[in-house]
Design an enzyme around this catalytic site. Sequence first.
Site, PDB file in Angstrom:
ATOM      1  N   SER A 114      -5.914 -20.362  45.695  1.00 59.96           N
ATOM      2  CA  SER A 114      -6.866 -19.308  46.030  1.00 59.96           C
ATOM      3  C   SER A 114      -6.192 -17.934  46.043  1.00 59.96           C
ATOM      4  CB  SER A 114      -7.547 -19.608  47.367  1.00 59.96           C
ATOM      5  OG  SER A 114      -8.572 -18.693  47.627  1.00 59.96           O
ATOM      6  N   ASP A 153     -11.746 -13.213  43.936  1.00 58.44           N
ATOM      7  CA  ASP A 153     -10.433 -13.668  44.396  1.00 58.44           C
ATOM      8  C   ASP A 153      -9.815 -14.587  43.339  1.00 58.44           C
ATOM      9  OD1 ASP A 153     -11.936 -15.975  44.735  1.00 58.44           O
ATOM     10  OD2 ASP A 153     -11.095 -16.459  46.698  1.00 58.44           O
ATOM     11  N   ASP A 160      -9.450 -17.798  42.805  1.00 58.83           N
ATOM     12  CA  ASP A 160     -10.149 -18.957  42.222  1.00 58.83           C
ATOM     13  C   ASP A 160     -11.647 -18.699  42.043  1.00 58.83           C
ATOM     14  OD1 ASP A 160     -10.549 -19.089  45.029  1.00 58.83           O
ATOM     15  OD2 ASP A 160     -10.955 -21.228  44.943  1.00 58.83           O
ATOM     16  N   ASP A 210     -14.195 -17.863  43.985  1.00 60.71           N
ATOM     17  CA  ASP A 210     -15.272 -18.309  44.877  1.00 60.71           C
ATOM     18  C   ASP A 210     -15.636 -17.269  45.927  1.00 60.71           C
ATOM     19  OD1 ASP A 210     -13.097 -18.552  46.600  1.00 60.71           O
ATOM     20  OD2 ASP A 210     -13.645 -20.547  47.332  1.00 60.71           O
TER      21      ASP A 210
END
Length: 466
Positions: A110, A252, A254, A256
Amino acid sequence: MADNVIIKILMAKINPSIFKEYDIRGKYPSEINLKTAYLLGKAFAISLKAKKIAATCDRRPESATIMPAFFSGIKDAGCQIFYLGINSTPTMFFAIKDKKLDGGISLTASHNPIGYTGLKLCNKNGSLLGLNTGVKKIQQLAEKIIPPKTEGFKSVKTTPIDIANHYYQFASKIAELKKISGFKIILDASGGSGTRLADYFFARLHSKIIKINFKPNDRFIDHGPNPMLAKNQKSAIEAIKKYRADLAIIFDGDGDRCIFIDENGKFINPYYINCLLSEIILKKYKKTVIAIDARLQLGLSEVIKKSGGTPIVSRSGYANLVDLMRNRKTLFGCENSGHYFFNFRIIDKKNNYIFGDSIIPILLILEHLKENNLSLSEAIDEFKNKYFISGELNYENVNFSTLEKKLVKKYAGYKKDNLDGLSIYGHNWFMNIRPSKTEPIVRLNVEAKNKATLDKITKEIISLIK
């Protein structure tokens, strides 16, 4: 006896620090190495009794490095992998429901810095597996599996899938995409895996899209993958001014989460976006229940009630909001970190599947701005001028138990709860303080209906902390 000793020697010792409340994350290779990835992959598939799983990967070389090992573990458990390629975490969640799979995995750390890798795991219901929701079982299983002798892992054959069109069709039933036109939008992908889905969607809008940090494998050249940090917003702010754009969105690592910058180059706290989105949702879906996180409640609860809805409060964290929304069959949920949640019931009442998404909130806001001829700053001014927030303040080396007692004594006459840390409800203010689930710090959020009260309460609490 000798055989038992050999087995114990062979059994893996996995660094317990990688198991977080919401996912698995650690440095490669000191905390997560290839053998650890293999063991976790095999244990994950076994724990779900899975035969078919969805998988995505972020752009980190660390994620690509552990992928063959992780996939080998899944394969050795007798499970087939449906691979979405380098793609956002939301595509993995969507694919589970769309393809009727047994679970999913996103190989991602992430918004963590360079050098980290990680795993976001979920079951067939879309529930993210964390320490209290399945990861402990995976850890226990992994530590009983004898690791392979090999030091290297070959690529595993996977089944490629693409759900972008189905995702687009789903979104088009929530926001009227044909209405969205004439905007000039900055999209900053933070060098992450959100580029593929964002490209698919925004190429179909009748607007000018300026993309930054979209290059493959750019290793966060312009900035890091956490859009909540001011230093990581500079590229988007500069682009807003350079191109005189209507707004900017930063994803961000990843893909999400999405963060908004207005036409003046001003960062908008996700809390005010939550207020705006709740109002928009309630115009489309009357009298619905909306899930919000416990960190800031005063203004958002008022906005939801004023718009004819009902707020329900959840502990912060992806897994917690999804579980609450499923239990209450809630259509929409929002977190103060820039996470947004949608239930498939929004288009099909027979489905009660929730997934986190960073594209639909953008589309809903663009549709709202177009319909009402508003700039983004104008759309959120009402909330910014009515509800004043401290922003999340973080403090190290704090004994939370001792601090909690001081706060309870200081504000003895006020309503309190311990849903997520300590929340105190004042007459025209609210505060929440809680220990971080991932770092040795406490996080403070204060909200009030005027600046003077906000400053007063914040100052009082900080004096107790220090």
